[in-house]
Design a protein around this motif. Sequence first.
Motif, PDB file in Angstrom:
ATOM      1  N   UNK A   1       0.353  -0.906  -0.079  1.00 60.85           N
ATOM      2  CA  UNK A   1       0.411  -0.184   0.310  1.00 60.85           C
ATOM      3  C   UNK A   1       0.575   1.349   0.443  1.00 60.85           C
ATOM      4  N   UNK A   2       1.883   1.161  -0.152  1.00 57.40           N
ATOM      5  CA  UNK A   2       2.988   1.811   0.102  1.00 57.40           C
ATOM      6  C   UNK A   2       2.625   3.479  -1.211  1.00 57.40           C
ATOM      7  N   UNK A   3       2.013   2.859  -2.388  1.00 58.18           N
ATOM      8  CA  UNK A   3       2.340   3.125  -4.105  1.00 58.18           C
ATOM      9  C   UNK A   3       0.551   3.307  -4.234  1.00 58.18           C
ATOM     10  N   UNK A   4      -0.085   3.669  -4.478  1.00 54.71           N
ATOM     11  CA  UNK A   4      -1.224   3.775  -4.762  1.00 54.71           C
ATOM     12  C   UNK A   4      -1.674   4.816  -6.119  1.00 54.71           C
ATOM     13  N   UNK A   5      -1.374   3.394  -7.237  1.00 54.42           N
ATOM     14  CA  UNK A   5      -1.498   4.866  -8.030  1.00 54.42           C
ATOM     15  C   UNK A   5      -3.034   5.005  -8.468  1.00 54.42           C
ATOM     16  N   UNK A   6      -3.320   6.310  -9.332  1.00 51.71           N
ATOM     17  CA  UNK A   6      -4.551   7.223  -9.604  1.00 51.71           C
ATOM     18  C   UNK A   6      -4.978   5.520 -10.690  1.00 51.71           C
ATOM     19  N   UNK A   7      -5.971   5.609 -11.085  1.00 47.38           N
ATOM     20  CA  UNK A   7      -6.534   4.808 -12.035  1.00 47.38           C
ATOM     21  C   UNK A   7      -6.418   5.554 -13.744  1.00 47.38           C
ATOM     22  N   UNK A   8      -5.629   6.160 -14.449  1.00 45.83           N
ATOM     23  CA  UNK A   8      -5.487   6.790 -15.102  1.00 45.83           C
ATOM     24  C   UNK A   8      -4.011   5.797 -15.132  1.00 45.83           C
TER      25      UNK A   8
ATOM     26  N   UNK B   1      10.994   8.498 -17.457  1.00 43.68           N
ATOM     27  CA  UNK B   1      11.488   9.650 -16.248  1.00 43.68           C
ATOM     28  C   UNK B   1       9.830  10.255 -16.116  1.00 43.68           C
ATOM     29  N   UNK B   2       9.396  10.969 -17.194  1.00 44.53           N
ATOM     30  CA  UNK B   2       8.203  11.747 -17.404  1.00 44.53           C
ATOM     31  C   UNK B   2       7.036  10.736 -17.040  1.00 44.53           C
TER      32      UNK B   2
ATOM     33  N   UNK C   1       2.937   9.748 -12.835  1.00 47.53           N
ATOM     34  CA  UNK C   1       2.283   8.483 -11.968  1.00 47.53           C
ATOM     35  C   UNK C   1       2.447   8.424 -10.472  1.00 47.53           C
ATOM     36  N   UNK C   2       3.600   8.550  -9.603  1.00 44.57           N
ATOM     37  CA  UNK C   2       3.552   8.863  -8.428  1.00 44.57           C
ATOM     38  C   UNK C   2       3.249  10.577  -7.360  1.00 44.57           C
ATOM     39  N   UNK C   3       3.229  11.549  -8.534  1.00 45.34           N
ATOM     40  CA  UNK C   3       2.983  12.182  -8.653  1.00 45.34           C
ATOM     41  C   UNK C   3       1.858  12.290  -8.311  1.00 45.34           C
ATOM     42  N   UNK C   4       0.622  11.760  -9.135  1.00 43.67           N
ATOM     43  CA  UNK C   4      -1.016  11.473  -8.808  1.00 43.67           C
ATOM     44  C   UNK C   4      -1.677  10.555  -8.085  1.00 43.67           C
TER      45      UNK C   4
ATOM     46  N   UNK D   1       5.638  15.568 -14.982  1.00 44.73           N
ATOM     47  CA  UNK D   1       6.048  14.721 -16.023  1.00 44.73           C
ATOM     48  C   UNK D   1       6.917  15.559 -16.915  1.00 44.73           C
ATOM     49  N   UNK D   2       6.957  16.759 -16.908  1.00 45.11           N
ATOM     50  CA  UNK D   2       7.796  17.797 -17.375  1.00 45.11           C
ATOM     51  C   UNK D   2       9.451  17.547 -16.916  1.00 45.11           C
TER      52      UNK D   2
END
Length: 197
Positions: free
Chosen positions: A33-40, A85-86, A91-94, A111-112
Amino acid sequence: MIAVLTGMGLSAAAGLNAYIPFLVVALIAKYTDLIVLPSAYGWIESWWAIGIGSALLLTEVVVDKVPAVDTVNDAVQTFIRPTMGGLLAAATAGAAELDKSVEMQHPWVGMLLGVVVAGIVHVGKTTARPAANVATLGMGAPVLSTAEDGAALGLSLIALFVPLLVIVALLAVLAALGWLVWRARSARRRRVAGSHQ
Protein backbone atom coordinates in the motif's frame (compact mmCIF):
# COMPACT_ATOMS: atom_id res chain seq x y z
CA MET A 1 7.79 18.57 -2.02
CA ILE A 2 8.13 14.87 -1.14
CA ALA A 3 6.23 13.88 -4.30
CA VAL A 4 8.54 16.08 -6.39
CA LEU A 5 11.63 14.49 -4.83
CA THR A 6 10.19 11.01 -5.39
CA GLY A 7 9.50 11.87 -9.04
CA MET A 8 13.00 13.31 -9.48
CA GLY A 9 14.64 10.21 -7.98
CA LEU A 10 12.64 7.81 -10.13
CA SER A 11 13.33 9.95 -13.21
CA ALA A 12 17.07 10.00 -12.52
CA ALA A 13 16.98 6.21 -12.16
CA ALA A 14 15.13 5.99 -15.49
CA GLY A 15 17.92 8.02 -17.08
CA LEU A 16 20.29 5.17 -16.23
CA ASN A 17 17.94 2.26 -16.91
CA ALA A 18 14.32 2.85 -17.91
CA TYR A 19 13.00 -0.50 -16.73
CA ILE A 20 14.38 -0.83 -13.18
CA PRO A 21 12.40 2.08 -11.65
CA PHE A 22 9.34 1.10 -13.69
CA LEU A 23 9.40 -2.42 -12.25
CA VAL A 24 10.14 -1.18 -8.72
CA VAL A 25 7.09 1.11 -8.86
CA ALA A 26 4.93 -1.57 -10.51
CA LEU A 27 5.80 -4.29 -8.00
CA ILE A 28 5.54 -2.04 -4.93
CA ALA A 29 2.18 -0.70 -6.15
CA LYS A 30 0.94 -4.24 -6.85
CA TYR A 31 2.02 -5.86 -3.59
CA THR A 32 1.98 -3.06 -0.98
CA ASP A 33 0.00 0.00 0.00
CA LEU A 34 3.05 2.26 -0.16
CA ILE A 35 2.03 3.47 -3.62
CA VAL A 36 -1.59 3.66 -4.73
CA LEU A 37 -1.48 4.63 -8.37
CA PRO A 38 -4.30 6.74 -9.81
CA SER A 39 -6.65 4.85 -12.12
CA ALA A 40 -5.07 6.45 -15.21
CA TYR A 41 -1.77 4.76 -14.27
CA GLY A 42 -3.21 1.52 -12.89
CA TRP A 43 -1.98 -0.36 -15.96
CA ILE A 44 1.59 0.00 -14.61
CA GLU A 45 0.92 -2.73 -12.03
CA SER A 46 -0.81 -5.08 -14.48
CA TRP A 47 0.77 -8.46 -15.18
CA TRP A 48 1.24 -7.69 -18.85
CA ALA A 49 3.11 -4.42 -18.09
CA ILE A 50 5.29 -6.17 -15.50
CA GLY A 51 5.97 -8.99 -17.97
CA ILE A 52 6.93 -6.66 -20.81
CA GLY A 53 9.01 -4.52 -18.45
CA SER A 54 10.84 -7.63 -17.18
CA ALA A 55 11.61 -8.82 -20.73
CA LEU A 56 12.88 -5.37 -21.70
CA LEU A 57 14.99 -5.19 -18.53
CA LEU A 58 16.57 -8.55 -19.28
CA THR A 59 17.41 -7.38 -22.81
CA GLU A 60 18.83 -4.10 -21.51
CA VAL A 61 20.95 -5.83 -18.87
CA VAL A 62 22.53 -8.08 -21.51
CA VAL A 63 23.11 -5.63 -24.38
CA ASP A 64 24.31 -2.80 -22.13
CA LYS A 65 27.32 -4.86 -21.08
CA VAL A 66 28.70 -5.36 -24.59
CA PRO A 67 31.09 -2.62 -25.83
CA ALA A 68 29.81 -0.75 -28.93
CA VAL A 69 26.42 -2.48 -28.60
CA ASP A 70 25.90 -0.42 -25.44
CA THR A 71 26.35 2.77 -27.47
CA VAL A 72 23.72 1.64 -29.98
CA ASN A 73 21.42 0.73 -27.07
CA ASP A 74 21.94 4.19 -25.55
CA ALA A 75 20.97 5.77 -28.88
CA VAL A 76 17.76 3.69 -28.99
CA GLN A 77 17.03 4.60 -25.35
CA THR A 78 17.29 8.35 -26.05
CA PHE A 79 13.52 8.54 -26.44
CA ILE A 80 12.59 5.77 -24.00
CA ARG A 81 14.47 6.85 -20.85
CA PRO A 82 13.19 10.46 -20.69
CA THR A 83 9.67 9.28 -21.55
CA MET A 84 9.80 6.73 -18.74
CA GLY A 85 11.11 9.41 -16.38
CA GLY A 86 8.15 11.62 -17.21
CA LEU A 87 5.69 8.74 -16.85
CA LEU A 88 7.02 7.72 -13.43
CA ALA A 89 7.11 11.32 -12.16
CA ALA A 90 3.51 11.87 -13.28
CA ALA A 91 2.31 8.54 -11.86
CA THR A 92 3.88 9.07 -8.45
CA ALA A 93 2.71 12.71 -8.33
CA GLY A 94 -0.77 11.39 -9.09
CA ALA A 95 -0.36 8.82 -6.30
CA ALA A 96 0.50 11.64 -3.88
CA GLU A 97 -2.60 13.54 -4.97
CA LEU A 98 -4.76 10.68 -3.71
CA ASP A 99 -3.70 11.86 -0.25
CA LYS A 100 -6.03 14.87 0.02
CA SER A 101 -3.66 16.63 2.42
CA VAL A 102 -1.12 16.93 -0.39
CA GLU A 103 -1.52 19.88 -2.72
CA MET A 104 0.16 19.09 -6.05
CA GLN A 105 1.06 21.13 -9.07
CA HIS A 106 -0.48 20.45 -12.46
CA PRO A 107 0.42 16.86 -13.53
CA TRP A 108 2.21 18.15 -16.63
CA VAL A 109 4.73 19.98 -14.44
CA GLY A 110 5.75 16.69 -12.79
CA MET A 111 5.89 14.95 -16.15
CA LEU A 112 8.05 17.70 -17.68
CA LEU A 113 10.39 17.68 -14.68
CA GLY A 114 10.70 13.90 -15.02
CA VAL A 115 11.55 14.13 -18.71
CA VAL A 116 14.20 16.80 -18.05
CA VAL A 117 15.84 14.97 -15.12
CA ALA A 118 15.89 11.61 -16.93
CA GLY A 119 17.19 13.34 -20.06
CA ILE A 120 20.08 15.00 -18.19
CA VAL A 121 21.13 11.72 -16.57
CA HIS A 122 20.75 9.87 -19.89
CA VAL A 123 22.99 12.43 -21.65
CA GLY A 124 25.59 12.01 -18.90
CA LYS A 125 25.48 8.24 -19.30
CA THR A 126 25.67 8.32 -23.10
CA THR A 127 28.65 10.70 -22.90
CA ALA A 128 30.52 8.73 -20.24
CA ARG A 129 30.12 5.23 -21.62
CA PRO A 130 31.78 5.60 -25.06
CA ALA A 131 34.65 7.55 -23.51
CA ALA A 132 35.09 4.87 -20.84
CA ASN A 133 34.88 2.11 -23.46
CA VAL A 134 37.70 3.70 -25.46
CA ALA A 135 39.81 4.34 -22.36
CA THR A 136 39.44 0.76 -21.08
CA LEU A 137 39.44 -0.90 -24.51
CA GLY A 138 35.90 -2.09 -23.81
CA MET A 139 36.80 -3.88 -20.59
CA GLY A 140 34.94 -1.34 -18.47
CA ALA A 141 31.53 -1.79 -20.15
CA PRO A 142 30.26 -4.68 -18.00
CA VAL A 143 31.53 -3.06 -14.79
CA LEU A 144 30.01 0.34 -15.58
CA SER A 145 26.74 -1.20 -16.72
CA THR A 146 26.44 -3.19 -13.50
CA ALA A 147 27.22 -0.05 -11.46
CA GLU A 148 24.57 1.91 -13.40
CA ASP A 149 21.98 -0.82 -12.80
CA GLY A 150 22.83 -0.79 -9.10
CA ALA A 151 22.57 3.00 -9.02
CA ALA A 152 19.18 2.86 -10.79
CA LEU A 153 17.88 0.37 -8.23
CA GLY A 154 19.32 2.38 -5.33
CA LEU A 155 17.88 5.67 -6.62
CA SER A 156 14.47 4.04 -7.09
CA LEU A 157 14.40 2.73 -3.54
CA ILE A 158 15.69 6.01 -2.08
CA ALA A 159 13.05 7.93 -4.05
CA LEU A 160 10.26 5.76 -2.62
CA PHE A 161 11.47 5.16 0.93
CA VAL A 162 13.73 8.16 1.80
CA PRO A 163 12.88 10.91 -0.73
CA LEU A 164 14.70 13.57 1.28
CA LEU A 165 17.99 11.93 0.22
CA VAL A 166 17.16 12.17 -3.51
CA ILE A 167 19.09 15.42 -4.06
CA VAL A 168 22.24 13.94 -2.47
CA ALA A 169 21.90 10.72 -4.49
CA LEU A 170 21.27 12.63 -7.71
CA LEU A 171 24.33 14.84 -7.15
CA ALA A 172 26.41 11.71 -6.47
CA VAL A 173 25.27 10.10 -9.74
CA LEU A 174 26.00 13.25 -11.76
CA ALA A 175 29.40 13.64 -10.08
CA ALA A 176 30.26 10.00 -10.83
CA LEU A 177 29.28 10.40 -14.50
CA GLY A 178 31.33 13.60 -14.75
CA TRP A 179 34.32 11.91 -13.12
CA LEU A 180 34.07 8.97 -15.57
CA VAL A 181 34.08 11.31 -18.56
CA TRP A 182 37.07 13.24 -17.16
CA ARG A 183 39.06 10.04 -16.38
CA ALA A 184 38.31 8.50 -19.78
CA ARG A 185 39.32 11.64 -21.66
CA SER A 186 42.51 11.99 -19.60
CA ALA A 187 43.45 8.37 -20.30
CA ARG A 188 42.80 8.84 -24.01
CA ARG A 189 44.95 12.00 -24.11
CA ARG A 190 47.81 10.16 -22.35
CA ARG A 191 47.56 7.27 -24.80
CA VAL A 192 47.59 9.66 -27.79
CA ALA A 193 50.55 11.57 -26.34
CA GLY A 194 52.40 8.28 -25.73
CA SER A 195 51.86 7.13 -29.33
CA HIS A 196 53.37 10.38 -30.66
CA GLN A 197 56.61 9.92 -28.73
